[in-house]
Motif scaffolding. Structure first.
Motif, PDB file in Angstrom:
ATOM      1  N   ALA A  41       0.853  -1.184   0.000  1.00 20.49           N
ATOM      2  CA  ALA A  41       0.000   0.000   0.000  1.00 20.49           C
ATOM      3  C   ALA A  41       0.889   1.233   0.000  1.00 20.49           C
ATOM      4  CB  ALA A  41      -0.920   0.002   1.213  1.00 20.49           C
ATOM      5  N   GLY A  42       0.334   2.336  -0.463  1.00 18.63           N
ATOM      6  CA  GLY A  42       1.110   3.559  -0.578  1.00 18.63           C
ATOM      7  C   GLY A  42       1.574   4.127   0.738  1.00 18.63           C
ATOM      8  N   ALA A  61       2.636  15.094   1.589  1.00 19.43           N
ATOM      9  CA  ALA A  61       3.443  14.396   0.577  1.00 19.43           C
ATOM     10  C   ALA A  61       2.533  13.740  -0.440  1.00 19.43           C
ATOM     11  CB  ALA A  61       4.335  13.350   1.236  1.00 19.43           C
ATOM     12  N   THR A  62       3.123  13.420  -1.585  1.00 18.08           N
ATOM     13  CA  THR A  62       2.429  12.659  -2.620  1.00 18.08           C
ATOM     14  C   THR A  62       3.411  11.689  -3.252  1.00 18.08           C
ATOM     15  OG1 THR A  62       1.065  12.796  -4.617  1.00 18.08           O
ATOM     16  CG2 THR A  62       2.886  14.348  -4.447  1.00 18.08           C
ATOM     17  N   SER A  63       2.908  10.535  -3.688  1.00 14.68           N
ATOM     18  CA  SER A  63       3.790   9.521  -4.275  1.00 14.68           C
ATOM     19  C   SER A  63       3.004   8.599  -5.176  1.00 14.68           C
ATOM     20  CB  SER A  63       4.477   8.695  -3.179  1.00 14.68           C
ATOM     21  OG  SER A  63       3.531   7.873  -2.510  1.00 14.68           O
ATOM     22  N   SER A  64       3.742   7.933  -6.039  1.00 20.13           N
ATOM     23  CA  SER A  64       3.216   6.788  -6.785  1.00 20.13           C
ATOM     24  C   SER A  64       4.034   5.600  -6.326  1.00 20.13           C
ATOM     25  CB  SER A  64       3.350   6.998  -8.294  1.00 20.13           C
ATOM     26  OG  SER A  64       2.842   5.860  -8.978  1.00 20.13           O
ATOM     27  N   GLN A  65       3.451   4.774  -5.459  1.00 17.44           N
ATOM     28  CA  GLN A  65       4.187   3.719  -4.791  1.00 17.44           C
ATOM     29  C   GLN A  65       4.017   2.369  -5.489  1.00 17.44           C
ATOM     30  OE1 GLN A  65       6.383   3.608  -2.187  1.00 17.44           O
ATOM     31  NE2 GLN A  65       6.548   1.455  -2.741  1.00 17.44           N
ATOM     32  N   MET A  92       0.130   2.512  -6.531  1.00 10.30           N
ATOM     33  CA  MET A  92      -0.866   3.208  -5.730  1.00 10.30           C
ATOM     34  C   MET A  92      -0.486   4.686  -5.642  1.00 10.30           C
ATOM     35  SD  MET A  92      -2.461   2.258  -2.002  1.00 10.30           S
ATOM     36  CE  MET A  92      -3.298   0.797  -2.642  1.00 10.30           C
ATOM     37  N   LEU A  93      -1.345   5.514  -6.233  1.00 10.25           N
ATOM     38  CA  LEU A  93      -1.183   6.955  -6.136  1.00 10.25           C
ATOM     39  C   LEU A  93      -1.740   7.411  -4.790  1.00 10.25           C
ATOM     40  CD1 LEU A  93      -2.533   7.823  -9.699  1.00 10.25           C
ATOM     41  CD2 LEU A  93      -0.129   7.682  -9.011  1.00 10.25           C
ATOM     42  N   GLY A 230      -5.729   3.383  -7.058  1.00 12.34           N
ATOM     43  CA  GLY A 230      -5.109   2.430  -7.966  1.00 12.34           C
ATOM     44  C   GLY A 230      -4.877   3.068  -9.328  1.00 12.34           C
ATOM     45  N   LEU A 231      -3.612   3.208  -9.726  1.00 15.04           N
ATOM     46  CA  LEU A 231      -3.302   3.852 -11.013  1.00 15.04           C
ATOM     47  C   LEU A 231      -3.955   3.104 -12.157  1.00 15.04           C
ATOM     48  CD1 LEU A 231      -1.780   5.826 -12.841  1.00 15.04           C
ATOM     49  CD2 LEU A 231       0.227   4.323 -12.663  1.00 15.04           C
ATOM     50  N   GLU A 232      -3.891   1.776 -12.104  1.00 11.55           N
ATOM     51  CA  GLU A 232      -4.431   0.992 -13.220  1.00 11.55           C
ATOM     52  C   GLU A 232      -5.949   1.188 -13.330  1.00 11.55           C
ATOM     53  OE1 GLU A 232      -0.581  -0.570 -11.887  1.00 11.55           O
ATOM     54  OE2 GLU A 232      -2.451  -0.088 -10.829  1.00 11.55           O
ATOM     55  N   ARG A 233      -6.622   1.295 -12.178  1.00  6.67           N
ATOM     56  CA  ARG A 233      -8.082   1.463 -12.219  1.00  6.67           C
ATOM     57  C   ARG A 233      -8.486   2.834 -12.756  1.00  6.67           C
ATOM     58  NH1 ARG A 233     -10.859  -1.376  -6.926  1.00  6.67           N
ATOM     59  NH2 ARG A 233      -9.834  -3.395  -7.111  1.00  6.67           N
ATOM     60  N   VAL A 234      -7.822   3.888 -12.279  1.00  8.52           N
ATOM     61  CA  VAL A 234      -8.212   5.215 -12.743  1.00  8.52           C
ATOM     62  C   VAL A 234      -7.774   5.421 -14.193  1.00  8.52           C
ATOM     63  CG1 VAL A 234      -6.160   6.524 -12.011  1.00  8.52           C
ATOM     64  CG2 VAL A 234      -8.412   7.609 -11.994  1.00  8.52           C
ATOM     65  N   ALA A 235      -6.670   4.775 -14.606  1.00  5.80           N
ATOM     66  CA  ALA A 235      -6.271   4.856 -16.011  1.00  5.80           C
ATOM     67  C   ALA A 235      -7.328   4.231 -16.901  1.00  5.80           C
ATOM     68  CB  ALA A 235      -4.922   4.169 -16.217  1.00  5.80           C
TER      69      ALA A 235
END
Length: 884
Positions: A41-42, A61-65, A92-93, A230-235
């Motif tokens: 998880a992020g 903070a922000t990250s793409s983990q 995970m964004l 989830g990056l893949e889901r929002v993409a």
């Protein structure tokens, strides 16, 4: 169409513009939680920030983990390839607030990004809140303008998040996207919620309570925010597709799989292509983060992922290894966002090729066994656990691979039977171990291995990390705790501490906890080839089994050891090139302060050879070549030219360390499990300080590197300057000046010897008369000389014999309390007088034994230097009876 890379970039840009620190993804191997196999998880990299154990120079903070869910408690492996949204690897964004903003700002930021920046239609969105979180529900109405029917209250733990039984916790609010009524499924909380129509794309966690023993005990002084998208889901949403595997990144990898295999990417083989694409991502990123295939721990999870994909490549008809050929496509899709993937591309390709080549050797045999075992089975039947275990034990089929292989036939696997067969193998292994003559004291280590498995060594990639104490041993027995002042052996589930093996000494360092425990690791050893055992002194606090501990190696000491170990490899190759291929390692010591290397060599090494070997090693150091590691079978490694190290026991796989370059390619290739520098320039400088014999046919070289070598050279330079000062010369003039002094000394010694001989023959103060006396009818010269060197006696005796013509000469030289005596008999008297008999009598009088030579000249000595006169008297006594 917006690409997945664009989605990631725009998310991070948005939050950075809103004042958040952009934080790079942490490695997939957790650095702060020993209970996790992989980061899943992020928020995991920020866990200690949320609990207050760690502070960062930012409050938001922000990250793409990078995340993996394929082992341990979080395992999605079985579903991957068969659903639209399950993955082993995903991104995970997230945006995080560490006591800065709370619910209102978190909801505002999320809603503005989704609807304004990305333009997702508001009527396609709905949210959930925890059923008692009226504050969040009101904020969604106020900020997003959502009606009550689009704010769903959930009364289960699905909408209440906790870091664990103890620690921060709080309600969640999830954002769902409606893919449309053409897809089956209902909204969250409804009977049809497991359908695919409504998909969660973002989870906002409001950390506001403190939990102890799974019970809320109060509110946090600084409420915080943790979100995960989830990056893949929002993409998929932004690209207008329902299925994650239809997004651009996955399509590129799936199309590559189709092109390389010639198999259609839709229809019956669709799942196989999806599994390959997903597992390629997981495999590539795990290898890039330092995980390599193994039979236990994280390495075994990686192997399971790889082999599952490789079986599906086989199903697609791939005749040759496939996955390594897809790595360039993976790097092309994701390398810009993750440069480590680019850096590790050669290692990823080599690891995948090696693993797939090896697995293919047993895959066909295992599948034939599986076909035979299931030939008479009908849909719904269960494969015997013993058969599944045989596939695992003999053919390397992980249990879940067998399950996956039977899925399409509607067959199951007897998991309990598999576990029973596994337990029986362990019982048999224990019985064989007990009957092997192993020490009874080792049984405690066997118990620990059997219960908890091997220690996972993380020290190839990191110098510190978290671990869970799985055992404490004191005086050969397991204990539950250790107190301050005690020394105890500590075993953790994972450790960055290298355990002594292969000539490399074990690491030292520290162990501590947030509960006040402080311990010094004095040494690290390896038990049964599987357990890394820390010998630790408890300095403060209490250490107990089950504790989560922070382990940190002494990095300065490790760096010195690494430099010496890599230098040992270079030394080995340089010796072989200079002296010949007969050179083979016979032992070594790699310590922080020095290195020692024993090798086969029948004769001493000439100074010119030592100088050339040293020059070769330093040339490689200056070249600063990268040190690379690959995992291979011993046979393959040796076939490619790798040298096996003396005394090492190799299993099915070995680490192959390559370093340096020469005209023929790689300079040194060896099988080695030790730790090494990343680049040869880290060695600094290499200096041989000793060479000698160890035993017949074995020589030893001792050397220094880095600062130790510099200090040694500086010490030699200082001694040279001191010598120059004494000689009143420059350092460059010292050799010539010393040569002159040595020659002067030799000349003076010769002159002094001549003077002493003249004194001996001509008489002097305190000396007996130099002229001959008659004893037993023969001429006799006898004299005691103080300060005459023993080596000058023979010459003095010869001169005295010449002067008297016929007779016997006995001279005694006294130096530092000891006496040497020489007796000479002229040629005409050797028939009646023996110098050997005469000197033995003199030696006995001096308190010595023996003495010998020829009839005309003999020599000996004794410890009683004050009895020179008695020695001459003894010679006279022997001469008297001869003529009597």
């Amino acid at each position: 169409m917006i690409s997945t890379n664009d989605v990631r970039r725009s998310f991070l840009d948005y939050f950075e513009k809103e004042g958040h620190a952009r934080v790079p993804s942490a490695p997939l191997v957790p650095q702060n939680d020993p209970t996790l196999m992989f980061v899943n998880a992020g928020m995991v990299p920020f866990k200690n920030v949320f609990t207050g154990l760690e502070t960062r120079p930012y409050s938001t903070a922000t990250s793409s983990q990078k995340c993996v869910r394929a082992g341990g408690k979080h395992n999605d492996l079985d579903n991957v390839g068969y659903t639209a949204r399950h993955h082993t690897f995903f991104e995970m964004l997230g945006n995080f607030s560490f006591g800065d903003y709370f619910k209102d700002r978190a909801i505002e930021l999320a809603w503005n990004l989704i609807t304004r920046e990305w333009g997702i239609a508001k009527d396609r969105l709905l949210v959930t809140v925890y059923h008692t979180d009226d504050q969040a529900a009101d904020l969604w109405k106020k900020i997003a303008g959502l009606s009550d029917d689009r704010i769903i209250r959930i009364a289960t733990k699905d909408n209440f998040w906790a870091m664990g039984d103890d620690g921060p916790c709080g309600p969640c609010s999830e954002i769902f996207f409606d893919h449309g009524d053409h897809i089956a499924g209902g909204p969250p909380g409804s009977p049809d919620e497991d359908g695919d129509r409504f998909v969660e794309i973002w989870n906002l966690v409001f950390m506001q309570y403190l939990q102890q023993a799974n019970e809320i005990v109060g509110e946090l002084p600084r409420p915080s925010i943790d979100t995960g998208m989830g990056l893949e889901r929002v993409a998929a949403v932004l690209q207008g597709v329902h299925d994650n595997y239809d997004t651009d990144t996955f399509r590129a990898l799936i199309d590559e799989s189709g092109a390389l295999t010639g198999a259609a990417t839709d229809g019956p083989m669709q799942a196989s292509h999806r599994i390959i694409a997903d597992h390629l991502r997981a495999s590539g990123f795990l290898v890039a983060d330092g995980v390599l295939p193994a039979n236990e721990g994280r390495g075994y999870v990686l192997r399971r992922i790889m082999r599952r994909a490789m079986r599906h490549a086989h199903l697609l008809g791939a005749k040759q290894p496939l996955m390594h050929r897809m790595v360039p496509s993976l790097v092309a899709e994701m390398g810009a966002a993750y440069p480590d993937l680019v850096r590790a591309q050669p290692l990823i390709e080599a690891t995948l090729l090696q693993e797939e080549t090896r697995f293919r050797q047993t895959l066909d045999k295992g599948l034939r066994l599986l076909d035979e075992a299931t030939a008479a089975m009908a849909k719904g039947d269960t494969l015997a656990g013993e058969t599944a275990f045989k596939l695992y034990d003999t053919f390397g089929f992980p249990y879940d691979l067998t399950e996956d292989a039977l899925r399409s036939q509607g067959l199951g696997v007897d998991r309990a039977g598999f576990e029973t067969a596994m337990a029986e193998q362990k019982r048999a292994a224990r019985a064989a171990w007990k009957g092997s003559g192993a020490k009874a004291s080792d049984e405690v280590w066997f118990d620990i291995v059997e219960e908890s498995g091997a220690t996972e060594f993380t020290g190839y990639a990191v110098a510190e990390g978290q671990g869970e104490v799985i055992a404490l041993v004191r005086d050969g027995a397991r204990v539950d705790r250790a107190e301050a002042g005690e020394e105890v052996f500590v075993v953790t589930n994972q450790t960055p501490f290298y355990a002594e093996s292969g000539g490399q000494v074990g690491d030292s360092g520290t162990i501590d906890t947030d509960k006040g425990l402080s311990a010094t690791v004095l040494d690290t050893s390896k038990q049964l080839g599987k357990l890394h055992v820390h010998r630790a002194r408890i300095d403060a606090g209490t250490l107990a089994v089950g504790d989560s501990v922070h382990l940190a190696i002494d990095t300065a000491r490790r760096n010195q050891i690494r430099a010496n170990h890599s230098a040992t490899h270079l030394l080995h190759e340089a010796l072989r090139e200079r002296l010949g291929t007969h050179v083979a390692q016979k032992g070594s010591l790699v310590a922080p302060e020095r290195l020692r290397f024993d090798f086969s060599q029948p004769t001493p090494i000439a100074p010119a050879d030592i100088a050339e070997v040293e020059a070769q090693v330093n040339a490689q150091v200056r070249g600063n070549g990268t040190v690379t590691t690959r995992l291979m079978t011993p046979d393959d490694a040796i076939a490619m030219g790798a040298m096996a190290l003396f005394g090492e026991k190799y299993g099915d796989e070995v680490r192959v360390v390559s370093m340096g370059e020469d005209a023929e390619g790689t300079y040194s290739i060896e099988l080695c499990g030790g730790t090494h520098v990343g680049a040869l320039g880290e060695i600094g400088v290499f200096k041989i300080i000793g060479e000698g014999a160890v035993s017949s046919g074995v020589r030893r070289v001792e050397a220094l590197t880095g600062e130790a070598a510099r200090q040694w050279l500086a010490g030699r330079d200082e001694k040279l300057r001191e010598a120059a000062a004494l000689l009143k010369a420059t350092p460059d003039e010292v050799p010539a000046r010393v040569a002159t002094l040595v020659e002067d000394r030799r000349r003076l010694e010769r002159e002094l010897a001549e003077a002493k001989k003249a004194l001996a023959l001509g008489g002097g103060a305190g000396a007996a008369p130099a002229g001959p006396e008659t004893v037993g009818g023969v001429a006799f010269v006898g004299q005691v000389l103080d300060g005459l060197e023993a080596k000058a006696l023979r010459g003095a005796v010869d001169e005295a014999k010449q002067r008297i013509g016929s007779g016997v000469v006995a001279l005694v030289a006294v130096n530092d309390g000891r006496a040497s005596v020489a007796v000479g008999v002229t040629a005409d008297l050797v028939g009646t007088h023996s110098a050997v008999d005469l000197v033995k009598a003199a030696v006995a009088a001096l308190g010595g034994q023996g003495g010998g030579g020829r009839p005309d000249m003999a020599q000996g000595g004794g410890p009683d230097g004050d009895k020179g006169a008695e020695a001459l008297a003894a010679v006279r006594a022997v001469l008297e009876p001869v003529s009597a």
